[in-house]
Design a protein around this motif. Structure first.
Motif, PDB file in Angstrom:
ATOM      1  N   LEU A  95      55.646  80.059   1.122  1.00  0.00           N
ATOM      2  CA  LEU A  95      55.720  80.223   2.573  1.00  0.00           C
ATOM      3  C   LEU A  95      55.292  78.971   3.330  1.00  0.00           C
ATOM      4  O   LEU A  95      55.297  78.953   4.558  1.00  0.00           O
ATOM      5  N   ILE A  96      54.911  77.932   2.615  1.00  0.00           N
ATOM      6  CA  ILE A  96      54.478  76.692   3.265  1.00  0.00           C
ATOM      7  C   ILE A  96      55.709  75.868   3.653  1.00  0.00           C
ATOM      8  O   ILE A  96      56.414  75.342   2.799  1.00  0.00           O
ATOM      9  N   GLY A  97      55.978  75.786   4.942  1.00  0.00           N
ATOM     10  CA  GLY A  97      57.033  74.906   5.418  1.00  0.00           C
ATOM     11  C   GLY A  97      58.447  75.344   5.072  1.00  0.00           C
ATOM     12  O   GLY A  97      58.707  76.479   4.678  1.00  0.00           O
ATOM     13  N   SER A  98      59.358  74.387   5.200  1.00  0.00           N
ATOM     14  CA  SER A  98      60.785  74.610   4.967  1.00  0.00           C
ATOM     15  C   SER A  98      61.150  74.292   3.518  1.00  0.00           C
ATOM     16  O   SER A  98      60.303  73.887   2.723  1.00  0.00           O
ATOM     17  N   LYS A  99      62.423  74.446   3.181  1.00  0.00           N
ATOM     18  CA  LYS A  99      62.901  74.085   1.846  1.00  0.00           C
ATOM     19  C   LYS A  99      62.629  72.612   1.559  1.00  0.00           C
ATOM     20  O   LYS A  99      62.258  72.237   0.444  1.00  0.00           O
ATOM     21  N   GLN A 100      62.834  71.781   2.573  1.00  0.00           N
ATOM     22  CA  GLN A 100      62.595  70.356   2.381  1.00  0.00           C
ATOM     23  C   GLN A 100      61.116  70.061   2.149  1.00  0.00           C
ATOM     24  O   GLN A 100      60.749  69.284   1.271  1.00  0.00           O
ATOM     25  N   VAL A 101      60.258  70.702   2.929  1.00  0.00           N
ATOM     26  CA  VAL A 101      58.808  70.517   2.790  1.00  0.00           C
ATOM     27  C   VAL A 101      58.338  71.007   1.426  1.00  0.00           C
ATOM     28  O   VAL A 101      57.446  70.417   0.810  1.00  0.00           O
ATOM     29  N   ARG A 184      57.723  84.530  13.864  1.00  0.00           N
ATOM     30  CA  ARG A 184      59.014  84.244  13.250  1.00  0.00           C
ATOM     31  C   ARG A 184      58.869  84.400  11.740  1.00  0.00           C
ATOM     32  O   ARG A 184      57.789  84.230  11.186  1.00  0.00           O
ATOM     33  N   SER A 185      59.965  84.687  11.046  1.00  0.00           N
ATOM     34  CA  SER A 185      59.893  84.895   9.599  1.00  0.00           C
ATOM     35  C   SER A 185      59.776  83.586   8.831  1.00  0.00           C
ATOM     36  O   SER A 185      59.329  83.561   7.684  1.00  0.00           O
ATOM     37  N   MET A 187      59.018  79.081   8.969  1.00  0.00           N
ATOM     38  CA  MET A 187      58.527  77.889   9.670  1.00  0.00           C
ATOM     39  C   MET A 187      57.513  78.225  10.757  1.00  0.00           C
ATOM     40  O   MET A 187      57.598  77.766  11.885  1.00  0.00           O
ATOM     41  N   ASP A 188      56.553  79.066  10.415  1.00  0.00           N
ATOM     42  CA  ASP A 188      55.543  79.448  11.395  1.00  0.00           C
ATOM     43  C   ASP A 188      54.189  79.519  10.714  1.00  0.00           C
ATOM     44  O   ASP A 188      54.093  79.492   9.487  1.00  0.00           O
ATOM     45  N   ILE A 189      53.145  79.624  11.524  1.00  0.00           N
ATOM     46  CA  ILE A 189      51.777  79.671  11.029  1.00  0.00           C
ATOM     47  C   ILE A 189      51.283  81.105  11.071  1.00  0.00           C
ATOM     48  O   ILE A 189      51.536  81.825  12.038  1.00  0.00           O
ATOM     49  N   ALA A 190      50.568  81.520  10.042  1.00  0.00           N
ATOM     50  CA  ALA A 190      50.091  82.896   9.958  1.00  0.00           C
ATOM     51  C   ALA A 190      49.168  83.242  11.124  1.00  0.00           C
ATOM     52  O   ALA A 190      48.229  82.503  11.422  1.00  0.00           O
ATOM     53  N   VAL A 191      49.451  84.360  11.784  1.00  0.00           N
ATOM     54  CA  VAL A 191      48.535  84.908  12.777  1.00  0.00           C
ATOM     55  C   VAL A 191      47.384  85.594  12.051  1.00  0.00           C
ATOM     56  O   VAL A 191      46.226  85.513  12.454  1.00  0.00           O
ATOM     57  N   VAL A 192      47.707  86.258  10.960  1.00  0.00           N
ATOM     58  CA  VAL A 192      46.721  86.818  10.036  1.00  0.00           C
ATOM     59  C   VAL A 192      47.451  87.068   8.722  1.00  0.00           C
ATOM     60  O   VAL A 192      48.673  87.221   8.697  1.00  0.00           O
ATOM     61  N   SER A 193      46.715  87.066   7.608  1.00  0.00           N
ATOM     62  CA  SER A 193      47.345  87.261   6.304  1.00  0.00           C
ATOM     63  C   SER A 193      46.393  87.996   5.375  1.00  0.00           C
ATOM     64  O   SER A 193      45.188  88.079   5.631  1.00  0.00           O
ATOM     65  N   ALA A 194      46.935  88.527   4.278  1.00  0.00           N
ATOM     66  CA  ALA A 194      46.119  89.292   3.333  1.00  0.00           C
ATOM     67  C   ALA A 194      46.655  89.113   1.924  1.00  0.00           C
ATOM     68  O   ALA A 194      47.867  88.995   1.705  1.00  0.00           O
ATOM     69  N   ALA A 195      45.738  89.105   0.965  1.00  0.00           N
ATOM     70  CA  ALA A 195      46.095  89.020  -0.449  1.00  0.00           C
ATOM     71  C   ALA A 195      45.224  89.983  -1.237  1.00  0.00           C
ATOM     72  O   ALA A 195      44.035  90.145  -0.944  1.00  0.00           O
ATOM     73  N   VAL A 196      45.812  90.627  -2.234  1.00  0.00           N
ATOM     74  CA  VAL A 196      45.081  91.552  -3.096  1.00  0.00           C
ATOM     75  C   VAL A 196      45.448  91.262  -4.544  1.00  0.00           C
ATOM     76  O   VAL A 196      46.611  91.015  -4.874  1.00  0.00           O
ATOM     77  N   ASP A 256      43.583  83.450  20.803  1.00  0.00           N
ATOM     78  CA  ASP A 256      44.337  82.247  21.141  1.00  0.00           C
ATOM     79  C   ASP A 256      45.752  82.662  21.512  1.00  0.00           C
ATOM     80  O   ASP A 256      46.059  83.856  21.605  1.00  0.00           O
ATOM     81  N   LYS A 257      46.618  81.681  21.713  1.00  0.00           N
ATOM     82  CA  LYS A 257      47.978  81.980  22.164  1.00  0.00           C
ATOM     83  C   LYS A 257      48.800  82.712  21.112  1.00  0.00           C
ATOM     84  O   LYS A 257      49.855  83.282  21.424  1.00  0.00           O
ATOM     85  N   ARG A 258      48.324  82.707  19.873  1.00  0.00           N
ATOM     86  CA  ARG A 258      49.064  83.357  18.789  1.00  0.00           C
ATOM     87  C   ARG A 258      48.680  84.827  18.612  1.00  0.00           C
ATOM     88  O   ARG A 258      49.434  85.599  18.030  1.00  0.00           O
TER      89      ARG A 258
END
Length: 286
Positions: A95-101, A184-185, A187-196, A256-258
Motif C-alpha cells: 500500500l506504500i505509494g504507486s506501482k512506480q514507487v 481514496r483507495s 495513493m493516500d495516507i492512512a487516516v487510521v489502520s489496524a493489523a492483527v 486534523d484535516k484528514r
C-alpha cells in the motif's frame, strides 16, 4: 551536500559515523527525497545503500525470513514464501505509494521515516518483527515498535543503520492481516489502520495474538488489552465487539484535516474487527 553510494555495509556505517553534519540513508528515496524537496530536511551527507548486495536480498532460514534493508516493496510482494507466511505484512508493504514507487520504496525506509501513518509498520509490529541494527559499536536486535520514538524520530544512534527486518517462522494455524482507511483507495495516507496476527490451536481457539494500530498515536500502538480479549476465543460477535471497544479506547489520535479524534477512534475499532476476522480465516486455512 555529498552523495555516496558505498558497496559494503561497513563502508556505509563508516560514512555515517564519520559524518560531520546531518547524514541520511537513502534506501529507496520515496520519503527522503520528498522531505528534501519540501525543505523539511537538508542533509550534509546522503548514503545510498541500494548498491550493497547483501541488503537487497530476502533469505529464508530455519528461524524465518531475513529481509534486507534495500529490498523494494515490489520485490517483497513478489516473494511467494513471504506472501504465504505473512500476507498481512505484504498487504501493508503493497500500500506504500504507486506501482512506480513500489519499485524503489522499502519497509525499512518506511519504518525509519517514523510516520505515525506508515502502512508497513503496524503489520510488522503485529507480526512481532525485529530490526537487526548495525553500527560502530556492533550489532543489536530490537522489536520493530522500538525503532520510532515519535513523528520523524527514531531510536537509532549516530552511525547506526538497520541491516534487515527479521520475521519469525510461522507456527501452524497462524494468520495475519492489515487494513487502513483512506479517503481514496490508492495513493493516500492512512487516516487510521489496524493489523492483527494470531495463532489457533487444533480446536480453532485463539492461542496467541498481537493487535497494532497505526495513525492512532504518535507511534504505532501495540494494544495488549485487545490481544488478551482475542486469546481463548473463536472470535464470536461479543469478542469482536470487545476488541473494537479496546482498540477505540487505546487510541490517542489528533484532530486534523484528514479526520477527527472521534472518527479515528470509531474507525480503529471497525478495522480491528475486520482484520481480526481475516487473520482468523487465514489461520484456519493453514
Amino acid at each position: 551536500m555529498r552523495y555516496v553510494r558505498p558497496n559494503s555495509l561497513e563502508d556505509a556505517i563508516g560514512l555515517l559515523a564519520g559524518a560531520s553534519g546531518n547524514a541520511a540513508v537513502l534506501a529507496g528515496g520515496s520519503d527522503l527525497l520528498v522531505r528534501m524537496k519540501g525543505g523539511f530536511i537538508e542533509p550534509d551527507l546522503v548514503v545510498d545503500i541500494k548498491a550493497i548486495d547483501a541488503l537487497g536480498r530476502i533469505t529464508e532460514n530455519d528461524e524465518g525470513f531475513v529481509i534486507g534493508a534495500a529490498v523494494s516493496c515490489a520485490v517483497l510482494g513478489e516473494n511467494a514464501a513471504v506472501r504465504r507466511a505473512w500476507p498481512g505484512v505484504v498487504e501493508g508493504a503493497k500500500l506504500i505509494g504507486s506501482k512506480q514507487v513500489q519499485g524503489r520504496c522499502t519497509i525499512v525506509g518506511n519504518l525509519c521515516n517514523a510516520s505515525p501513518a506508515a502502512d508497513s509498520v503496524p503489520a510488522l509490529v503485529a507480526a512481532g518483527a525485529k530490526a537487526l541494527i548495525r553500527g560502530p559499536a556492533g550489532s543489536r536486535t530490537i522489536a520493530v515498535e522500538m525503532v520510532p520514538v515519535g513523528p520523524g524520530r527514531t531510536s537509532l544512534a549516530p552511525g547506526e543503520i538497520i541491516e534487515a527486518i527479521l520475521l519469525d517462522k510461522r507456527p501452524p494455524h497462524s494468520g495475519d492481516a492489515y487494513q487502513r482507511f483512506t479517503p481514496r483507495s490508492e495513493m493516500d495516507i492512512a487516516v487510521v489502520s489496524a493489523a492483527v496476527n494470531l495463532t489457533l490451536d487444533d480446536q480453532g481457539i485463539v492461542e496467541t495474538a498481537r493487535v497494532a494500530l497505526g495513525a492512532a498515536a504518535p507511534t504505532v500502538l501495540l494494544v495488549d488489552e485487545a490481544a488478551r480479549i482475542l486469546v481463548g476465543s473463536r472470535l464470536d460477535e461479543r469478542t469482536l465487539d470487545r476488541l473494537a471497544e479496546a482498540c477505540s479506547g487505546a487510541c490517542r489520535p489528533i484532530d486534523d484535516k484528514r479526520g477527527t479524534v472521534e472518527f479515528r477512534k470509531k474507525v480503529a475499532g471497525v478495522l480491528a474487527k475486520r482484520v481480526a476476522q481475516t487473520a482468523y480465516q487465514r489461520a484456519g486455512q493453514k
